[in-house]
Structure formats: C-alpha cells, structure tokens
Design a protein around this motif. Structure first.
Motif, PDB file in Angstrom:
ATOM      1  N   ALA A  21      74.462  -7.762 -41.531  1.00 58.19           N
ATOM      2  CA  ALA A  21      74.924  -7.550 -40.152  1.00 58.19           C
ATOM      3  C   ALA A  21      75.515  -6.148 -40.007  1.00 58.19           C
ATOM      4  N   LEU A  22      76.273  -5.727 -40.988  1.00 59.15           N
ATOM      5  CA  LEU A  22      76.834  -4.375 -40.967  1.00 59.15           C
ATOM      6  C   LEU A  22      75.718  -3.335 -40.951  1.00 59.15           C
ATOM      7  N   ILE A  27      72.443   0.744 -38.114  1.00 56.76           N
ATOM      8  CA  ILE A  27      71.124   1.210 -37.667  1.00 56.76           C
ATOM      9  C   ILE A  27      71.076   1.271 -36.144  1.00 56.76           C
ATOM     10  N   SER A  28      71.621   0.263 -35.500  1.00 54.33           N
ATOM     11  CA  SER A  28      71.646   0.247 -34.034  1.00 54.33           C
ATOM     12  C   SER A  28      72.418   1.442 -33.476  1.00 54.33           C
ATOM     13  N   VAL A  29      73.561   1.723 -34.067  1.00 51.29           N
ATOM     14  CA  VAL A  29      74.375   2.855 -33.623  1.00 51.29           C
ATOM     15  C   VAL A  29      73.638   4.164 -33.873  1.00 51.29           C
ATOM     16  N   GLU A  30      73.047   4.309 -35.026  1.00 50.54           N
ATOM     17  CA  GLU A  30      72.332   5.537 -35.362  1.00 50.54           C
ATOM     18  C   GLU A  30      71.088   5.730 -34.485  1.00 50.54           C
ATOM     19  N   ARG A  31      70.469   4.641 -34.074  1.00 44.62           N
ATOM     20  CA  ARG A  31      69.268   4.728 -33.226  1.00 44.62           C
ATOM     21  C   ARG A  31      69.583   5.250 -31.833  1.00 44.62           C
ATOM     22  N   GLN A  45      60.827   5.028 -41.248  1.00 44.65           N
ATOM     23  CA  GLN A  45      61.738   6.164 -41.149  1.00 44.65           C
ATOM     24  C   GLN A  45      62.961   5.965 -42.052  1.00 44.65           C
ATOM     25  N   ILE A  46      63.526   4.785 -42.034  1.00 46.55           N
ATOM     26  CA  ILE A  46      64.704   4.498 -42.850  1.00 46.55           C
ATOM     27  C   ILE A  46      64.384   4.658 -44.335  1.00 46.55           C
ATOM     28  N   GLN A  47      63.193   4.249 -44.737  1.00 45.35           N
ATOM     29  CA  GLN A  47      62.814   4.324 -46.144  1.00 45.35           C
ATOM     30  C   GLN A  47      62.399   5.723 -46.577  1.00 45.35           C
ATOM     31  N   GLU A  48      61.870   6.526 -45.662  1.00 43.43           N
ATOM     32  CA  GLU A  48      61.256   7.786 -46.074  1.00 43.43           C
ATOM     33  C   GLU A  48      61.941   9.041 -45.556  1.00 43.43           C
ATOM     34  N   ASP A  49      62.627   8.974 -44.443  1.00 43.17           N
ATOM     35  CA  ASP A  49      63.220  10.161 -43.841  1.00 43.17           C
ATOM     36  C   ASP A  49      64.519  10.530 -44.552  1.00 43.17           C
ATOM     37  N   PRO A  50      64.642  11.786 -45.007  1.00 43.62           N
ATOM     38  CA  PRO A  50      65.859  12.211 -45.703  1.00 43.62           C
ATOM     39  C   PRO A  50      67.130  12.041 -44.866  1.00 43.62           C
ATOM     40  N   GLN A  51      67.013  12.036 -43.544  1.00 42.93           N
ATOM     41  CA  GLN A  51      68.192  11.838 -42.704  1.00 42.93           C
ATOM     42  C   GLN A  51      68.780  10.434 -42.837  1.00 42.93           C
ATOM     43  N   TRP A  52      67.991   9.484 -43.315  1.00 46.27           N
ATOM     44  CA  TRP A  52      68.458   8.108 -43.491  1.00 46.27           C
ATOM     45  C   TRP A  52      68.794   7.805 -44.954  1.00 46.27           C
TER      46      TRP A  52
END
Length: 157
Positions: A21-22, A27-31, A45-52
């Motif tokens: 849940a956290l 993720i919701s806030v970051e989106r 994106q979460i798995q591959e993007d360096p920003q995540w």
C-alpha cells in the motif's frame, strides 16, 4: 501449517500488504508529476527508468517477503529479521542505509500527507512482527539466513 495457523506469518502478510500500500501511494504521488500512461507502461518505466531506481529497495523487499511467505516454512527468527530490515529501510536506522531511497522517501514523507499516513500504517504493521533477538550473534545469523534466502530466490532460473 497454513499461514492462518502461524501468527508470525499472518503478521508478515499484514506487513507485506502495508508495504505494498505504501508503494502504491508513492507511485501515485510520483505519477502526478508525469504524464498519463497505461499500467504496463508504468510498470516498465518503474523497472527500467533510472529516475525510478530509488524505489528498488522497497519493491525488492516486498517481492522477497511475498516469495518467502509463499514458501510457508519461514522461521520466526527470519520473520523478525525481515521486520528489522523493513524498519531500517523506512527509517534509515539499524542497517546499511539505502541513501538514494531515503533522500527521496523522506522528502515525500515531509510533503505529502498520503505518504505519511501509509508510512505510519506500514510501521504499525512491521511492529507487529516478532522482535529481533537482543543477542547480536543470533540476530546476525537470522539476517544472513534471510539474505541468503533472497539471494537464492533471485538467482533461480
């Protein structure tokens, strides 16, 4: 033995749900700062993007806990080690610090009430896990056992 027969495994399931849940709130806030995208594109994106990349310690912990829970034979000492690991990850105290995670996470905690509420719920669930032993040797052994379980799971074909 089913998870309902083992209070520490039930508490671990509850902690895992709170951590998921956290993660969802984060993720919701970051989106909010990015464009709209499909769930599959977001996952990629979460798995591959360096920003995540900063989120990896949290989602890796959740994956490790869920896989270990599925095994069903997790000793109470390892459940306690998981609680210690999770608490240290969220607080930055008591274990090697995940600096990139903590910097971004603390900023979100201070600026977003939803993250703060989910954080409090996760900590409350983690506190219901068995406590780690005061014996440093036993505590280190349990943490090592937990780390080896995770390592072997990650390297299975």
């Amino acid at each position: 033995m089913t998870q309902s027969d083992s209070p520490h495994l039930q508490a671990l399931d509850d902690a895992s749900r709170a951590l998921r849940a956290l993660l969802g709130v984060i993720i919701s806030v970051e989106r909010r700062f990015g464009g709209a995208q499909s769930p599959l594109a977001l996952l990629r994106q979460i798995q591959e993007d360096p920003q995540w990349e900063w989120l990896k310690p949290l989602y890796q912990l959740i994956a490790d806990v869920d896989h270990a829970s599925d095994d069903g034979d997790l000793p109470e000492t390892e459940v306690a080690a998981i609680g210690g690991h999770a608490s240290a990850l969220l607080s930055g105290v008591g274990a090697p610090v995940e600096q990139a995670f903590l910097e971004r996470y603390r900023a979100l905690l201070q600026t977003d009430p939803e993250v703060a509420i989910a954080h409090a719920a996760a900590l409350q669930a983690i506190r219901k896990l068995p406590p780690e032993t005061d014996d440093e040797g036993e505590r280190l052994h349990a943490r090592h056992q937990w780390a080896m379980r995770c390592k072997h799971r990650r390297h299975r074909p």
